[in-house]
Design a protein around this motif. Structure first.
Motif, PDB file in Angstrom:
ATOM      1  N   SER A   2       0.832  -1.209   0.000  1.00  0.00           N
ATOM      2  CA  SER A   2       0.000   0.000   0.000  1.00  0.00           C
ATOM      3  C   SER A   2       0.866   1.258   0.000  1.00  0.00           C
ATOM      4  CB  SER A   2      -0.937  -0.008   1.201  1.00  0.00           C
ATOM      5  OG  SER A   2      -0.198  -0.170   2.381  1.00  0.00           O
ATOM      6  N   LYS A   3       0.300   2.329  -0.483  1.00  0.00           N
ATOM      7  CA  LYS A   3       1.029   3.592  -0.599  1.00  0.00           C
ATOM      8  C   LYS A   3       1.170   4.264   0.779  1.00  0.00           C
ATOM      9  CE  LYS A   3       0.448   4.948  -5.376  1.00  0.00           C
ATOM     10  NZ  LYS A   3       0.491   3.599  -5.884  1.00  0.00           N
ATOM     11  N   VAL A   4       2.199   5.135   0.872  1.00  0.00           N
ATOM     12  CA  VAL A   4       2.488   5.826   2.134  1.00  0.00           C
ATOM     13  C   VAL A   4       2.033   7.283   2.023  1.00  0.00           C
ATOM     14  CG1 VAL A   4       4.341   6.633   3.661  1.00  0.00           C
ATOM     15  CG2 VAL A   4       4.439   4.321   2.658  1.00  0.00           C
ATOM     16  N   ALA A   5       1.291   7.724   3.023  1.00  0.00           N
ATOM     17  CA  ALA A   5       0.807   9.110   3.051  1.00  0.00           C
ATOM     18  C   ALA A   5       1.257   9.786   4.337  1.00  0.00           C
ATOM     19  CB  ALA A   5      -0.711   9.147   2.957  1.00  0.00           C
ATOM     20  N   LEU A  22      -7.530   8.498   5.020  1.00  0.00           N
ATOM     21  CA  LEU A  22      -6.505   7.875   4.174  1.00  0.00           C
ATOM     22  C   LEU A  22      -6.210   6.457   4.654  1.00  0.00           C
ATOM     23  CD1 LEU A  22      -4.119  10.938   3.642  1.00  0.00           C
ATOM     24  CD2 LEU A  22      -5.398   9.756   1.850  1.00  0.00           C
ATOM     25  N   GLN A  23      -6.182   6.266   5.965  1.00  0.00           N
ATOM     26  CA  GLN A  23      -5.988   4.905   6.486  1.00  0.00           C
ATOM     27  C   GLN A  23      -7.142   4.003   6.027  1.00  0.00           C
ATOM     28  OE1 GLN A  23      -6.626   4.032  10.729  1.00  0.00           O
ATOM     29  NE2 GLN A  23      -4.599   3.106  10.745  1.00  0.00           N
ATOM     30  N   TYR A  27      -4.122   3.449   2.782  1.00  0.00           N
ATOM     31  CA  TYR A  27      -2.755   3.980   2.851  1.00  0.00           C
ATOM     32  C   TYR A  27      -2.114   3.631   4.189  1.00  0.00           C
ATOM     33  CZ  TYR A  27      -4.152   6.942  -1.085  1.00  0.00           C
ATOM     34  OH  TYR A  27      -4.596   7.383  -2.301  1.00  0.00           O
ATOM     35  N   ARG A  28      -0.769   3.511   4.186  1.00  0.00           N
ATOM     36  CA  ARG A  28      -0.016   3.521   5.448  1.00  0.00           C
ATOM     37  C   ARG A  28       0.242   4.985   5.762  1.00  0.00           C
ATOM     38  NH1 ARG A  28       4.977   0.609   3.971  1.00  0.00           N
ATOM     39  NH2 ARG A  28       4.152   0.837   1.869  1.00  0.00           N
ATOM     40  N   VAL A  29      -0.230   5.428   6.923  1.00  0.00           N
ATOM     41  CA  VAL A  29      -0.265   6.866   7.206  1.00  0.00           C
ATOM     42  C   VAL A  29       0.699   7.238   8.328  1.00  0.00           C
ATOM     43  CG1 VAL A  29      -1.756   8.783   7.943  1.00  0.00           C
ATOM     44  CG2 VAL A  29      -2.685   6.976   6.457  1.00  0.00           C
ATOM     45  N   ASP A  77       4.465   8.598  -0.886  1.00  0.00           N
ATOM     46  CA  ASP A  77       3.727   8.767  -2.145  1.00  0.00           C
ATOM     47  C   ASP A  77       2.803   9.976  -2.104  1.00  0.00           C
ATOM     48  OD1 ASP A  77       4.455   6.104  -3.418  1.00  0.00           O
ATOM     49  OD2 ASP A  77       3.580   5.434  -1.521  1.00  0.00           O
ATOM     50  N   VAL A  78       2.261  10.246  -0.911  1.00  0.00           N
ATOM     51  CA  VAL A  78       1.252  11.301  -0.765  1.00  0.00           C
ATOM     52  C   VAL A  78       1.677  12.210   0.390  1.00  0.00           C
ATOM     53  CG1 VAL A  78      -1.165  11.807  -0.211  1.00  0.00           C
ATOM     54  CG2 VAL A  78      -0.588   9.748  -1.536  1.00  0.00           C
ATOM     55  N   SER A 221      -5.825  10.044  -4.881  1.00  0.00           N
ATOM     56  CA  SER A 221      -5.961   8.754  -5.566  1.00  0.00           C
ATOM     57  C   SER A 221      -5.222   8.744  -6.908  1.00  0.00           C
ATOM     58  CB  SER A 221      -7.436   8.432  -5.785  1.00  0.00           C
ATOM     59  OG  SER A 221      -7.921   9.157  -6.893  1.00  0.00           O
TER      60      SER A 221
END
Ligand code: NDP
Length: 241
Positions: A2-5, A22-23, A27-29, A77-78, A221
């Motif tokens: 998963s993407k990281v924010a 986001l979680q 996402y990993r937040v 990523d975010v 997204s």
């Protein structure tokens, strides 16, 4: 994977709702905070979202904060630049310190955070940057020359960086919330809210933090790849830019 924010000021108010949304979206937040340790630890206990303490107004703190997050969670990523403060006063009564700290936390922070994530995003040819501006950066607000200038600056920064990064798969957008029920707005006396602010909001109420968070999740997204340099206004119709 998963993407990281990363959400700055992500443990309270709008940022808290953004971190949770986001979680929930997978996402990993990482949620950052600055001084309110108690709220941050309670947030971490409740959500299991990782929290990081650093001042977004300080470049070296951001450099270390970003490095720590990337070591723990992976490449970012975010980035949601949400941390912000107000120090209201009419200009003729405003102390220099109120000008400086509002510019520092609301504007310098964009440089401090973006400068530390942008190389990685460019290398990986992917990124989503979402900057939280304000209705008062769009229309100006008496008593807030500092905040209005900083939040208008956020929009200019967003447009410029969007042009620089579009070809690298990185989008940069702003969100301009209207009045949202957080501690920042609860500092306004209820009688002022009832008599002067809520009557100017066509929807007839304050916004909820989750209503800003929906906008962030949309712009974060992969499917929003063709949206860049824009400002998403979320204000109940109070100001139609
Ligand atoms: P809150 O005051 O509820 O929360 C602010 C957050 O920013 C906190 O998590 C705080 O950390 C963090 N923060 C403040 N200064 C720093 C700093 N120097 N370094 C790192 N983090 C810091 O604010 P809101 O949720 O109401 O506002 C969030 C964003 O939305 C802000 O940018 C604000 O300007 C903007 N906005 C808000 C509106 C509203 O009506 N609420 C309207 C329009 C825009 P800590 O918990 O440690 O204090």
């Amino acid at each position: 994977m998963s993407k990281v924010a990363v959400v700055t000021g992500g443990t309270r108010g709008i940022g808290r709702a953004v971190s949770i949304a986001l979680q929930d979206a997978g996402y990993r937040v990482a949620a950052t905070y600055c001084g309110n340790e108690e709220a941050a630890l309670a947030f971490n206990n409740e959500t299991a979202i990782a929290v990081y303490k650093f001042d977004v107004g300080d470049f070296a703190h951001c450099q270390k904060g970003v490095a720590d997050i990337e070591q723990d969670l992976g490449a970012i990523d975010v980035l949601v630049n949400n941390a912000g403060i107000t120090r209201d006063a009419m200009l003729h009564k405003m102390p220099t310190e109120h000008w400086r700290c509002v510019m520092n936390t609301n504007m310098d922070s964009l440089f401090n955070m973006c400068r530390n994530v942008i190389d990685g995003m460019r290398e990986r040819k992917y990124g989503r940057i979402i900057n939280i501006s304000s209705i008062n950066g769009q229309k100006g607000q008496a008593g807030q020359t500092n905040y209005s200038a900083a939040k208008a600056g956020v929009i200019g920064f967003t447009k410029a960086l969007a042009q620089e990064t579009a070809a690298k798969g990185i989008t940069v957008n702003a969100i301009a919330p209207g009045y949202v029920a957080t501690e920042m707005v609860k500092a306004v006396p209820q009688e002022v809210l009832d008599a002067k602010i809520i009557p100017t909001i066509p929807v007839g109420r304050l916004g909820e933090p989750e209503e800003i968070a929906h906008g962030v999740v949309f712009l974060a997204s992969e499917k929003s790849a063709f949206i860049t340099g824009t400002t998403l206004t979320i204000n109940g119709g109070q100001y139609i830019a």
